[in-house]
Design a protein around this motif. Structure first.
Motif, short mmCIF file in Angstrom:
data_model
loop_
_atom_site.label_atom_id
_atom_site.label_comp_id
_atom_site.label_asym_id
_atom_site.label_seq_id
_atom_site.Cartn_x
_atom_site.Cartn_y
_atom_site.Cartn_z
N GLU A 175 -26.89 73.75 -11.54
CA GLU A 175 -27.91 72.87 -11.16
C GLU A 175 -27.17 71.38 -11.11
O GLU A 175 -27.50 70.52 -10.29
N MET A 176 -26.02 71.18 -11.67
CA MET A 176 -25.26 69.86 -11.45
C MET A 176 -24.78 69.80 -10.00
O MET A 176 -24.86 68.66 -9.50
N LEU A 177 -24.06 70.84 -9.39
CA LEU A 177 -23.76 70.64 -8.33
C LEU A 177 -24.82 70.55 -7.00
O LEU A 177 -24.40 69.90 -6.14
N ARG A 178 -25.94 71.10 -7.27
CA ARG A 178 -26.96 70.95 -6.41
C ARG A 178 -27.39 69.47 -6.27
O ARG A 178 -27.97 69.01 -5.20
N LEU A 179 -27.19 68.65 -7.53
CA LEU A 179 -27.52 67.50 -7.47
C LEU A 179 -26.63 66.41 -6.64
O LEU A 179 -27.16 65.43 -6.55
N VAL A 180 -25.60 66.91 -6.29
CA VAL A 180 -24.32 66.10 -5.39
C VAL A 180 -24.92 65.82 -4.18
O VAL A 180 -25.14 66.79 -3.42
N PRO A 181 -25.27 64.49 -3.92
CA PRO A 181 -25.69 64.24 -2.54
C PRO A 181 -24.95 64.86 -1.40
O PRO A 181 -23.55 64.78 -1.53
N ASP A 182 -25.57 65.29 -0.25
CA ASP A 182 -24.92 66.12 0.86
C ASP A 182 -24.26 64.79 1.28
O ASP A 182 -23.21 65.28 2.14
N ALA A 183 -24.68 63.59 1.33
CA ALA A 183 -23.89 62.47 2.24
C ALA A 183 -22.51 62.44 1.71
O ALA A 183 -21.67 61.90 2.49
N LEU A 184 -22.27 62.72 0.55
CA LEU A 184 -20.92 62.71 -0.12
C LEU A 184 -19.91 63.48 0.55
O LEU A 184 -19.04 63.55 0.92
N ARG A 185 -20.55 64.76 0.50
CA ARG A 185 -19.74 65.97 1.22
C ARG A 185 -19.47 65.56 2.71
O ARG A 185 -18.43 65.72 3.32
N GLN A 186 -20.62 65.14 3.50
CA GLN A 186 -20.33 64.80 4.86
C GLN A 186 -19.26 63.55 4.91
O GLN A 186 -18.59 63.82 5.87
N GLY A 187 -19.37 62.68 4.15
CA GLY A 187 -18.36 61.49 3.95
C GLY A 187 -17.06 62.20 4.03
O GLY A 187 -16.12 61.85 4.86
N SER A 188 -16.65 63.07 3.41
CA SER A 188 -15.57 63.72 3.05
C SER A 188 -15.11 64.54 4.19
O SER A 188 -13.96 64.37 4.63
N TYR A 189 -16.08 65.43 4.59
CA TYR A 189 -15.63 65.99 5.96
C TYR A 189 -15.41 65.24 7.02
O TYR A 189 -14.39 65.53 7.90
N ALA A 190 -15.98 64.12 7.21
CA ALA A 190 -15.76 63.13 8.33
C ALA A 190 -14.34 62.42 8.12
O ALA A 190 -13.97 61.91 9.41
N LEU A 191 -13.75 62.62 7.07
CA LEU A 191 -12.43 62.17 7.15
C LEU A 191 -11.56 63.03 7.26
O LEU A 191 -10.23 63.09 7.06
N GLY A 192 -11.92 64.47 7.69
CA GLY A 192 -10.91 65.41 8.16
C GLY A 192 -10.46 66.35 6.86
O GLY A 192 -9.28 66.94 6.89
N ALA A 193 -11.33 66.24 5.77
CA ALA A 193 -11.04 67.37 4.78
C ALA A 193 -11.64 68.62 4.98
O ALA A 193 -12.38 68.79 5.82
N THR A 194 -10.89 69.63 4.31
CA THR A 194 -11.16 70.84 4.07
C THR A 194 -12.25 71.18 3.41
O THR A 194 -12.53 70.56 2.49
N LYS A 195 -12.85 72.23 3.40
CA LYS A 195 -13.84 72.57 2.31
C LYS A 195 -13.61 72.59 1.16
O LYS A 195 -14.11 72.12 0.37
N ALA A 196 -12.34 73.25 0.78
CA ALA A 196 -11.84 73.18 -0.47
C ALA A 196 -11.44 71.78 -1.00
O ALA A 196 -11.67 71.42 -2.09
N ARG A 197 -10.73 70.81 -0.15
CA ARG A 197 -10.81 69.53 -0.55
C ARG A 197 -12.02 68.89 -0.91
O ARG A 197 -12.06 68.24 -2.04
N VAL A 198 -12.94 69.02 0.00
CA VAL A 198 -14.45 68.46 -0.43
C VAL A 198 -15.00 68.75 -1.83
O VAL A 198 -15.23 68.03 -2.60
N THR A 199 -14.67 70.04 -2.08
CA THR A 199 -15.29 70.57 -3.28
C THR A 199 -14.40 70.27 -4.38
O THR A 199 -14.93 69.54 -5.43
#
Lengths: 300, 293
Positions: A175-199
């Motif tokens: 439930e807590m992970l679900r609350l993390v805004p997707d915008a944060l994940r996208q921001g991290s991906y946009a800097l070239g992070a891998t999925k593991a890094r993003v997580t």
């Protein structure tokens, strides 16, 4: 302006709360809310007051640390509950070590990796089912698959408690992970992070305080469990320093056996053990909260 | 404090805000530098839905390219396909040829992670990480393996200065990035993107949630960094496109009467002065003069 000029004393506009039924409804609801709050607090207050009133007399350094639990017939003041305190800390601690990392990883899989796949849905369903399994059944389960082969041990108790904690940790972390805004994940991906890094570097830190809350809930629940331990650790009257072999004991088990007794000394010891258990859980919560706050001081 | 300062700046900045009209002397043809993106006959799908159809355009080095058009015309979709952010959406699919400096972006041995390290993105809503300002900027360099504290300090300072944010935050680098105002947070996100020294910066309506002052600052910032980066910006604000961009691509929605489906198309692409001053297509004409969209 027109009204003001005709009667300089009358206010130009009425900004008070609207009158009539709407205002009354607001007041009624507010009162009901406070009432509900107080009603919830009453049992909690009673439990605490009773515990302290009846258990405080038993608490002493000797009571908390003496490694021999006396027979029921002996009065309060002889020996102590040290064996049970050590047992509870060891068994619950090891169960936490097993259940929390596994549960958090499971939740990460469910929310970040599993998507809507078959495996994710299966895990989600199974963890819901596990939530509903009575704790004594967990004890029997470990008794059959572990204790019958390897004998009683604190570790067997930890296994049973971990089985109880796992679904709680998975559910609350998810439930807590679900609350993390997707915008944060996208921001991290946009800097070239891998999925593991993003997580690891964005999603988990953002959800950390909520995950810790859920884990604490599971720990508190496990620390107070009696039934799953009856079949897995048996009970002893001496401190068993070895978590991995031989029967052990714990505070809930001692509360159970001493409270059943007809002797005054045993009853007093049961109250003392109950107060000790609540205090341990309470201290644990506070310590975990402080540590989480230190780790997440920049997240608000 | 920030708001008061912003308020005080209002009067000063009002005069230097860029003019809305295009001067007649603006060049209708501009020399084109090296090609950064070469998009040919590209269609982008979300599952069965074709969001954009048959887009072809080239983006040139050290230019600011603006994507404009009404809502639902696929500007953001095209933008997100340029650094493979669409890969994150389940069912998204790109057909056609998109080349980045000659390399097919959707080639089989291209890693989206490697693409995004060169082609950064700034989002519509500022999304600072729930970390300190310092850690927000250092995040990108750190995932690229830079651990040296001195080097990180240097990058943080340089990036914040490039994003014109250094003076406002230099005394509170260890405070949370979430405590910044909307405009500051967006500049933090730009600084975060610049910290990894990308080749291209994609901006998806970076000013749509900001007031005119903050917008003006970000536009100034774009002009300043353009000599070192190539920028593609999606904007709903046509005045913004005329203020910042060298070239403009106008997208529109094409509705198929028979099947009642909609898809985005690129209507016209050219130097900004030409698109706004001398549009070749009647739809562009209608849009830029405010009669449509």
């Amino acid at each position: 302006m027109m009204a003001a000029s005709s009667d300089p004393l009358a206010p130009a506009v009425d900004l008070r709360e609207p009158s009539g039924w709407r205002r009354s409804k607001n007041q009624i609801m507010t009162v009901l809310m406070w009432l509900a709050f107080v009603i919830v607090l009453i049992p909690l207050g009673f439990v605490l007051v009773t515990l302290i009133a009846k258990g405080a007399d038993a608490i002493s350094w000797q009571f908390l640390t003496n490694s021999t639990i006396p027979p029921n017939v002996l009065p309060l003041g002889v020996d102590g509950m040290g064996a049970a305190v050590v047992g509870t800390l060891e068994i619950t601690g090891f169960a936490t070590l097993l259940a929390v990392p596994l549960g958090v990883l499971g939740a990460v899989y469910l929310n970040e990796y599993g998507g809507n796949g078959i495996l994710a849905r299966l895990i989600s369903f199974m963890s819901s089912v596990m939530t509903g399994v009575p704790s004594i059944v967990m004890g029997l389960f470990i008794y059959i698959i572990w204790v019958l082969h390897f004998g009683y041990s604190g570790m067997a108790g930890s296994f049973a408690l971990a089985c109880l904690m796992l679904p709680i940790v998975i559910r609350s972390s998810y439930e807590m992970l679900r609350l993390v805004p997707d915008a944060l994940r996208q921001g991290s991906y946009a800097l070239g992070a891998t999925k593991a890094r993003v997580t690891l570097t964005v999603v988990l830190p953002a959800a950390l305080s909520g995950i810790v809350s859920g884990a604490l809930l599971a720990v508190a629940r496990a620390a107070g469990e009696t039934a799953p331990l009856i079949f897995t650790i048996l009970t002893v009257e001496q401190t068993n320093p070895n978590l991995f072999s031989g029967p052990d004991t714990s505070l809930p088990l001692q509360i159970f056996s001493n409270a059943q007794s007809a002797y005054v000394g045993a009853n007093a010891r049961a109250w003392g053990a109950a107060l000790t258990l609540v205090a341990i859980t309470f201290i644990l919560m506070i310590v975990a909260r402080i540590i989480t706050a230190l780790f997440t001081r920049n997240t608000r | 404090m920030e708001e008061q300062q912003d308020q005080l700046k209002v009067q000063q900045d009002q005069e230097v805000l860029p003019q809305l009209d295009i001067p007649d002397t603006a060049p209708r043809e501009i020399p084109a530098g090296p090609t950064v993106f070469d998009v040919q006959n590209t269609s982008i799908y979300y599952s069965a839905f074709r969001a954009v159809t048959d887009v072809s355009l080239t983006v040139h080095e050290n230019e600011i390219t603006a994507f404009i058009g009404p809502s639902g015309c696929g500007k953001t979709t095209v933008l997100r396909s340029l650094n493979r952010m669409n890969d994150l959406i389940v069912g998204a699919r790109v057909e056609g040829d998109i080349r980045y400096r000659g390399v097919p972006l959707y080639g089989s041995n291209v890693s989206p992670t490697a693409v995004r390290r060169r082609i950064g993105m700034v989002f519509q809503k500022a999304n600072p990480f729930p970390k300190s300002i310092y850690d927000n900027i250092a995040y990108g360099p750190r995932i690229n393996g830079i651990r040296n504290k001195g080097k990180l300090d240097e990058i943080v300072e340089r990036s914040l200065k490039q994003a014109a944010l250094w003076d406002e935050v230099k005394d509170r680098l260890n405070k949370s990035g979430l405590g910044l105002s909307g405009g500051q947070a967006q500049r933090l996100c730009i600084a975060r993107t610049l910290a990894v020294e990308p080749d291209v910066v994609l901006m998806d309506e970076p000013c749509s949630a900001l007031d005119p002052i903050a917008t003006g600052r970000i536009e100034d910032l774009m002009h300043e960094i353009k000599s070192r980066y190539t920028i593609v910006i999606v904007t709903h604000n046509m005045q913004q496109a005329t203020r910042v961009s060298d070239r403009t691509a106008f997208y529109s929605v094409l509705r198929d009467e028979k099947s009642d489906t909609r898809t985005g198309v690129l209507v016209e692409y050219g130097p900004t002065a030409q698109i706004f001053g001398d549009p070749k297509d009647s739809r562009t004409q209608a849009y830029v003069t405010g009669r449509m969209g």
